[in-house]
Scaffold this motif. Sequence first.
Motif, PDB file in Angstrom:
ATOM      1  N   VAL A  39     -36.639 -32.663 -10.181  1.00  0.00           N
ATOM      2  CA  VAL A  39     -35.734 -33.121  -9.125  1.00  0.00           C
ATOM      3  C   VAL A  39     -35.502 -32.012  -8.108  1.00  0.00           C
ATOM      4  O   VAL A  39     -35.539 -32.247  -6.885  1.00  0.00           O
ATOM      5  CB  VAL A  39     -34.401 -33.590  -9.731  1.00  0.00           C
ATOM      6  N   VAL A  40     -35.273 -30.793  -8.572  1.00  0.00           N
ATOM      7  CA  VAL A  40     -35.058 -29.658  -7.660  1.00  0.00           C
ATOM      8  C   VAL A  40     -36.293 -29.433  -6.795  1.00  0.00           C
ATOM      9  O   VAL A  40     -36.187 -29.199  -5.587  1.00  0.00           O
ATOM     10  CB  VAL A  40     -34.703 -28.390  -8.453  1.00  0.00           C
ATOM     11  N   SER A  41     -37.477 -29.525  -7.396  1.00  0.00           N
ATOM     12  CA  SER A  41     -38.707 -29.318  -6.641  1.00  0.00           C
ATOM     13  C   SER A  41     -38.897 -30.384  -5.576  1.00  0.00           C
ATOM     14  O   SER A  41     -39.468 -30.110  -4.510  1.00  0.00           O
ATOM     15  CB  SER A  41     -39.907 -29.314  -7.590  1.00  0.00           C
ATOM     16  N   SER A  42     -38.427 -31.598  -5.847  1.00  0.00           N
ATOM     17  CA  SER A  42     -38.554 -32.654  -4.851  1.00  0.00           C
ATOM     18  C   SER A  42     -37.673 -32.396  -3.634  1.00  0.00           C
ATOM     19  O   SER A  42     -37.943 -32.937  -2.555  1.00  0.00           O
ATOM     20  CB  SER A  42     -38.205 -34.009  -5.475  1.00  0.00           C
ATOM     21  N   PHE A  43     -36.620 -31.597  -3.799  1.00  0.00           N
ATOM     22  CA  PHE A  43     -35.747 -31.231  -2.683  1.00  0.00           C
ATOM     23  C   PHE A  43     -36.056 -29.847  -2.141  1.00  0.00           C
ATOM     24  O   PHE A  43     -35.272 -29.289  -1.381  1.00  0.00           O
ATOM     25  CB  PHE A  43     -34.276 -31.284  -3.125  1.00  0.00           C
ATOM     26  N   THR A  44     -37.183 -29.284  -2.525  1.00  0.00           N
ATOM     27  CA  THR A  44     -37.595 -27.962  -2.054  1.00  0.00           C
ATOM     28  C   THR A  44     -38.542 -28.108  -0.877  1.00  0.00           C
ATOM     29  O   THR A  44     -39.381 -29.016  -0.847  1.00  0.00           O
ATOM     30  CB  THR A  44     -38.295 -27.181  -3.178  1.00  0.00           C
ATOM     31  N   ASP A  45     -38.400 -27.219   0.099  1.00  0.00           N
ATOM     32  CA  ASP A  45     -39.325 -27.224   1.231  1.00  0.00           C
ATOM     33  C   ASP A  45     -40.752 -27.038   0.727  1.00  0.00           C
ATOM     34  O   ASP A  45     -41.016 -26.210  -0.157  1.00  0.00           O
ATOM     35  CB  ASP A  45     -38.968 -26.099   2.202  1.00  0.00           C
ATOM     36  N   ASN A  46     -41.669 -27.819   1.264  1.00  0.00           N
ATOM     37  CA  ASN A  46     -43.035 -27.824   0.757  1.00  0.00           C
ATOM     38  C   ASN A  46     -43.700 -26.456   0.867  1.00  0.00           C
ATOM     39  O   ASN A  46     -44.362 -25.992  -0.068  1.00  0.00           O
ATOM     40  CB  ASN A  46     -43.857 -28.869   1.511  1.00  0.00           C
ATOM     41  N   ASP A  47     -43.543 -25.773   2.004  1.00  0.00           N
ATOM     42  CA  ASP A  47     -44.162 -24.453   2.185  1.00  0.00           C
ATOM     43  C   ASP A  47     -43.582 -23.437   1.205  1.00  0.00           C
ATOM     44  O   ASP A  47     -44.303 -22.602   0.650  1.00  0.00           O
ATOM     45  CB  ASP A  47     -43.963 -23.970   3.625  1.00  0.00           C
ATOM     46  N   VAL A  48     -42.278 -23.522   0.980  1.00  0.00           N
ATOM     47  CA  VAL A  48     -41.634 -22.626   0.018  1.00  0.00           C
ATOM     48  C   VAL A  48     -42.117 -22.925  -1.399  1.00  0.00           C
ATOM     49  O   VAL A  48     -42.359 -22.005  -2.195  1.00  0.00           O
ATOM     50  CB  VAL A  48     -40.098 -22.760   0.105  1.00  0.00           C
ATOM     51  N   LEU A  49     -42.300 -24.203  -1.702  1.00  0.00           N
ATOM     52  CA  LEU A  49     -42.759 -24.580  -3.034  1.00  0.00           C
ATOM     53  C   LEU A  49     -44.163 -24.054  -3.296  1.00  0.00           C
ATOM     54  O   LEU A  49     -44.471 -23.588  -4.405  1.00  0.00           O
ATOM     55  CB  LEU A  49     -42.730 -26.105  -3.166  1.00  0.00           C
ATOM     56  N   ILE A  50     -45.024 -24.100  -2.289  1.00  0.00           N
ATOM     57  CA  ILE A  50     -46.384 -23.593  -2.437  1.00  0.00           C
ATOM     58  C   ILE A  50     -46.397 -22.073  -2.537  1.00  0.00           C
ATOM     59  O   ILE A  50     -47.122 -21.485  -3.352  1.00  0.00           O
ATOM     60  CB  ILE A  50     -47.267 -24.060  -1.267  1.00  0.00           C
ATOM     61  N   ALA A  51     -45.577 -21.413  -1.721  1.00  0.00           N
ATOM     62  CA  ALA A  51     -45.586 -19.949  -1.677  1.00  0.00           C
ATOM     63  C   ALA A  51     -44.872 -19.319  -2.875  1.00  0.00           C
ATOM     64  O   ALA A  51     -45.354 -18.332  -3.437  1.00  0.00           O
ATOM     65  CB  ALA A  51     -44.931 -19.476  -0.376  1.00  0.00           C
ATOM     66  N   GLU A  52     -43.752 -19.876  -3.265  1.00  0.00           N
ATOM     67  CA  GLU A  52     -42.930 -19.255  -4.306  1.00  0.00           C
ATOM     68  C   GLU A  52     -43.048 -19.939  -5.663  1.00  0.00           C
ATOM     69  O   GLU A  52     -42.572 -19.399  -6.663  1.00  0.00           O
ATOM     70  CB  GLU A  52     -41.457 -19.256  -3.873  1.00  0.00           C
ATOM     71  N   GLY A  53     -43.627 -21.114  -5.713  1.00  0.00           N
ATOM     72  CA  GLY A  53     -43.743 -21.821  -6.981  1.00  0.00           C
ATOM     73  C   GLY A  53     -42.475 -22.606  -7.302  1.00  0.00           C
ATOM     74  O   GLY A  53     -41.543 -22.695  -6.500  1.00  0.00           O
ATOM     75  N   TYR A  54     -42.426 -23.137  -8.487  1.00  0.00           N
ATOM     76  CA  TYR A  54     -41.311 -23.978  -8.904  1.00  0.00           C
ATOM     77  C   TYR A  54     -40.149 -23.115  -9.374  1.00  0.00           C
ATOM     78  O   TYR A  54     -40.299 -22.271 -10.255  1.00  0.00           O
ATOM     79  CB  TYR A  54     -41.748 -24.927 -10.024  1.00  0.00           C
ATOM     80  N   LYS A  55     -38.987 -23.349  -8.766  1.00  0.00           N
ATOM     81  CA  LYS A  55     -37.778 -22.609  -9.110  1.00  0.00           C
ATOM     82  C   LYS A  55     -36.608 -23.580  -9.244  1.00  0.00           C
ATOM     83  O   LYS A  55     -36.577 -24.628  -8.601  1.00  0.00           O
ATOM     84  CB  LYS A  55     -37.452 -21.567  -8.033  1.00  0.00           C
ATOM     85  N   PHE A  56     -35.638 -23.184 -10.069  1.00  0.00           N
ATOM     86  CA  PHE A  56     -34.448 -24.013 -10.228  1.00  0.00           C
ATOM     87  C   PHE A  56     -33.503 -23.869  -9.035  1.00  0.00           C
ATOM     88  O   PHE A  56     -32.667 -24.739  -8.807  1.00  0.00           O
ATOM     89  CB  PHE A  56     -33.713 -23.648 -11.521  1.00  0.00           C
TER      90      PHE A  56
END
Length: 296
Positions: free
Chosen positions: A30-47
């Motif tokens: 759920v948190v990843s779905s509300f994460t900016d896509n570029d940030v998700l790709i660059a930083e990975g999955y975070k809580f």
Amino acid sequence: MKDEQKFQIIAHAVMILLSVFAILPMILMVVSSFTDNDVLIAEGYKFWPSKWSVYAYEYIFSTGNSVVRAYGVSIVLTLVGTILSLTITTMLAYTISKADLPGRGLITFVIVFSMLFNGGLVPTYIIYTNVFNIKNTFAALLIPGLLMNGFNIMLMKSYFVSSIPTEILDAAFIDGAGETMTFWKIVIPLSKPIMATIALFAGIAYWNDWMNGYIYITKRTDLYSVQNLLNRMMQNIQFLSQSSSNVQNATAGLSAIPLASVRMAMAAVGILPIMVMYPFVQKYFVKGITLGGVKG
């Protein structure tokens, strides 16, 4: 007493740990779905990501795909399918729970046989499309999953045999009640735990089903369930990703699609109703599984 207390403490600790392991991936999804896509790709999955975004959900609900309509189809399909499946399963399970039923062994054998073997996809497709003509109809989503699940039938049959005293049924017959009245007035009220369990099984199966729509719904996209719609959206995204070097301006369009976060958003959209419904039937689910599995 001290040994029992130690066992209880250890058991509760283990169950809490297992529960955390089960819940954390859902929270991360759920948190990843509300994460900016570029940030998700660059930083990975975070809580707790460095940048939040709802663009993945905006993409799902605003790309011309009627997610609301698909939700409606899934809700109607799940309700109708669960009610019909539960009705058929309950009546058949109660029937074969009768020890004096003629042909009981043969009926039970056929049910168990269906748990081990099936006709395969090709014969099933031919029968449903050429004989029953359900292709591109709502029945294509309903009927293939409506055929009774052998495991559910045997589980409910075990519950009837082990958890409903024959003395109560005999007393009803002595008072003049027939099989139908006994079934509706006595058996059904005493079978709420196992019925809730079977309803949960059937409801989850209908809600998560995408194969029937994928096979039998080829033209009527308005009949897509939410699972079929999300699957089609994912296929479109994968097609754009694989063909971006061959299609003019595809790269620019692809850059506007939140490839990573949209996958998490799709998973959240698909699983949300089940997560909301499960707590309300959990107590019946646990009791039904426990009592229904006592003996066959």
